[in-house]
Design an enzyme around this catalytic site. Structure first.
Site, PDB file in Angstrom:
ATOM      1  N   HIS A  54      -9.051   9.289   3.887  1.00 54.54           N
ATOM      2  CA  HIS A  54      -8.689   8.132   4.695  1.00 54.54           C
ATOM      3  C   HIS A  54      -9.294   8.246   6.094  1.00 54.54           C
ATOM      4  O   HIS A  54      -9.454   9.341   6.617  1.00 54.54           O
ATOM      5  CB  HIS A  54      -7.167   8.027   4.837  1.00 54.54           C
ATOM      6  CG  HIS A  54      -6.476   7.626   3.574  1.00 54.54           C
ATOM      7  ND1 HIS A  54      -5.447   8.350   3.025  1.00 54.54           N
ATOM      8  CD2 HIS A  54      -6.680   6.581   2.741  1.00 54.54           C
ATOM      9  CE1 HIS A  54      -5.035   7.761   1.913  1.00 54.54           C
ATOM     10  NE2 HIS A  54      -5.766   6.691   1.723  1.00 54.54           N
ATOM     11  N   HIS A 112      -9.843   4.650  -2.768  1.00 50.22           N
ATOM     12  CA  HIS A 112      -9.171   4.819  -1.483  1.00 50.22           C
ATOM     13  C   HIS A 112     -10.117   5.496  -0.506  1.00 50.22           C
ATOM     14  O   HIS A 112     -11.074   6.152  -0.906  1.00 50.22           O
ATOM     15  CB  HIS A 112      -7.916   5.674  -1.650  1.00 50.22           C
ATOM     16  CG  HIS A 112      -6.753   4.935  -2.219  1.00 50.22           C
ATOM     17  ND1 HIS A 112      -5.444   5.299  -1.993  1.00 50.22           N
ATOM     18  CD2 HIS A 112      -6.701   3.840  -3.007  1.00 50.22           C
ATOM     19  CE1 HIS A 112      -4.635   4.471  -2.618  1.00 50.22           C
ATOM     20  NE2 HIS A 112      -5.376   3.571  -3.248  1.00 50.22           N
ATOM     21  N   GLU A 170      -2.556   8.834   6.287  1.00 47.61           N
ATOM     22  CA  GLU A 170      -2.251   7.413   6.222  1.00 47.61           C
ATOM     23  C   GLU A 170      -0.753   7.247   6.326  1.00 47.61           C
ATOM     24  O   GLU A 170       0.015   7.705   5.466  1.00 47.61           O
ATOM     25  CB  GLU A 170      -2.752   6.782   4.915  1.00 47.61           C
ATOM     26  CG  GLU A 170      -2.299   5.346   4.724  1.00 47.61           C
ATOM     27  CD  GLU A 170      -3.448   4.363   4.546  1.00 47.61           C
ATOM     28  OE1 GLU A 170      -3.192   3.229   4.140  1.00 47.61           O
ATOM     29  OE2 GLU A 170      -4.588   4.741   4.837  1.00 47.61           O
ATOM     30  N   ASN A 202      -9.762  -0.090  -1.041  1.00 45.84           N
ATOM     31  CA  ASN A 202      -8.974  -0.286   0.169  1.00 45.84           C
ATOM     32  C   ASN A 202      -9.854  -0.249   1.415  1.00 45.84           C
ATOM     33  O   ASN A 202     -10.767   0.571   1.519  1.00 45.84           O
ATOM     34  CB  ASN A 202      -7.906   0.802   0.281  1.00 45.84           C
ATOM     35  CG  ASN A 202      -6.831   0.666  -0.765  1.00 45.84           C
ATOM     36  OD1 ASN A 202      -6.946  -0.116  -1.707  1.00 45.84           O
ATOM     37  ND2 ASN A 202      -5.770   1.433  -0.625  1.00 45.84           N
ATOM     38  N   ASP A 260       0.834  -1.196   0.000  1.00 43.14           N
ATOM     39  CA  ASP A 260       0.000   0.000   0.000  1.00 43.14           C
ATOM     40  C   ASP A 260       0.875   1.255   0.000  1.00 43.14           C
ATOM     41  O   ASP A 260       2.099   1.164  -0.026  1.00 43.14           O
ATOM     42  CB  ASP A 260      -0.921  -0.059   1.218  1.00 43.14           C
ATOM     43  CG  ASP A 260      -2.142   0.827   1.108  1.00 43.14           C
ATOM     44  OD1 ASP A 260      -2.411   1.318   0.002  1.00 43.14           O
ATOM     45  OD2 ASP A 260      -2.826   1.012   2.127  1.00 43.14           O
ATOM     46  N   HIS A 261       0.254   2.411   0.101  1.00 45.33           N
ATOM     47  CA  HIS A 261       0.882   3.734   0.015  1.00 45.33           C
ATOM     48  C   HIS A 261       2.379   3.761   0.320  1.00 45.33           C
ATOM     49  O   HIS A 261       2.812   3.478   1.428  1.00 45.33           O
ATOM     50  CB  HIS A 261       0.202   4.690   0.998  1.00 45.33           C
ATOM     51  CG  HIS A 261      -1.204   4.995   0.637  1.00 45.33           C
ATOM     52  ND1 HIS A 261      -1.569   6.072  -0.131  1.00 45.33           N
ATOM     53  CD2 HIS A 261      -2.359   4.349   0.945  1.00 45.33           C
ATOM     54  CE1 HIS A 261      -2.878   6.087  -0.289  1.00 45.33           C
ATOM     55  NE2 HIS A 261      -3.381   5.052   0.358  1.00 45.33           N
TER      56      HIS A 261
END
Length: 343
Positions: free
Chosen positions: A212, A252, A169, A274, A95-96
């Site tokens: 997020h 997201h 995040e 996600n 992920d990120h």
């Protein structure tokens, strides 16, 4: 079934696009949350995606060294073994990853897969994410070009985030404002730099107001219909048939979204969503209940010895796994991937 091969992963994404459903991408931080995700997918009869963020990888690497690469590799190797016991296909994803962590995370992991593929094996991870949303679009796409070239050669799908997702995040944060909406021009510049599949497959995290974390109604205005505009703009420029969807989109900041918002996103080309905040809570909630309910058993109160059966991590760990697995199953139902596993 084992971890998805590159061919199976591409088939998964193609099936999602054609069937207008998406795979939940579940963040995991331990072998137990991994099992919870695998169990949730299996019980929903859905293939799926399991992902590890930079913070998750650092946690998996242990607090002594906090090495992200060893943490991610260790869980990926573990997943390659235990996933064979679950009757679904699972893709592993990172992920990120922002610019300052590429050299300590994504680039070394791609290197490991390059070595595996050179030996005739499959890549360790099936996809990696480059989060350049904090950079200028020009710099973002320049780095994406380099990573896409390496990823394609290693049979890996790249995920790119071209414009900001609000909230925070793993240390990357963006304000909630009008910049949270990708424009058609952003999409056209992305297609020009990365192609439409001929340079390697990539997933596109476009912004349509996403944030997020958990948010209250009214704080965020999601516009999943914007994805249709992005696809139409690129399709028109490149002479694609009317109604075609050039991009494989990622949703997201999916925690807390309404079913209508999710449904619109699916209709407009989202193949991956996600999920982290909701599954974290689902995992922790029964643990908290167990600790409060069995306070005098998990602690040695007033000189007593406590109750080993209540503080045994297996006791509350099983409750946590079951709860998180149930939440994963709910996500599969909402995203319409339940019952779609490749036979």
């Amino acid at each position: 079934m084992p971890i998805a091969t590159p061919e199976v992963y591409n088939e998964m994404l193609d099936r999602a696009k054609a069937g207008k459903f998406a795979y939940p991408a579940i963040n995991v931080t331990s072998t137990q949350t991994l099992h919870a995700a695998l169990r949730g997918f299996a019980e929903a009869e859905s293939d799926g995606i399991v992902q590890i963020s930079t913070g998750g990888a650092e946690f998996l690497g242990g607090q002594y060294s906090k090495d992200m690469v060893s943490g991610a590799v260790a869980l990926a190797e573990f997943a390659h073994i235990v996933a064979e016991k679950y009757p679904v296909n699972i893709a592993l994803h990172t992920d990120h990853c922002p610019k300052d962590k590429l050299d300590g995370y994504v680039r070394p992991l791609i290197g490991i897969s390059e070595e595996r593929v050179a030996r005739g094996e499959n890549p360790l991870f099936q996809s990696h994410m480059w989060d350049g949303s904090a950079e200028t679009l020009a710099d973002n796409l320049s780095i994406a070009q380099e990573l896409l070239s390496r990823a394609a050669a290693a049979k890996i799908v790249l995920e790119v985030e071209i414009t900001p997702t609000g909230g925070e995040e793993d240390g990357v944060s963006h304000e909630i404002n009008d910049s949270l909406y990708t424009t058609v021009d952003d999409a056209l510049r992305t297609a020009e730099a990365l192609g439409l599949g001929e340079k390697g497959r990539y997933l596109l995290a476009a912004s349509f107001g996403n944030v997020h974390g958990v948010y209250k109604p009214g704080n965020v205005v999601l516009r999943p219909d914007l994805l249709k505009e992005l696809n139409e703009g690129v399709a028109d420029r490149y002479g694609k048939p009317a109604g075609s969807q050039p991009f494989d989109f990622v949703f997201h900041g999916g925690s807390g979204s309404t079913e209508d918002e999710i449904r619109t996103a699916l209709e407009n080309g989202v193949v991956k969503m996600n999920l982290d905040t909701d599954t974290q809570y689902a995992f922790t909630r029964p643990i908290a209940a167990h600790m409060f309910t069995n306070y005098d058993g998990v602690l040695k109160v007033d000189g007593e010895v406590g109750n080993k059966k209540t503080y045994d991590p297996r006791t509350w760990g099983k409750l946590a796994e079951a709860s998180m697995a149930e939440r994963v199953g709910q996500a599969c139902a909402h995203l319409r991937s339940a019952g779609t596993k490749i036979k």
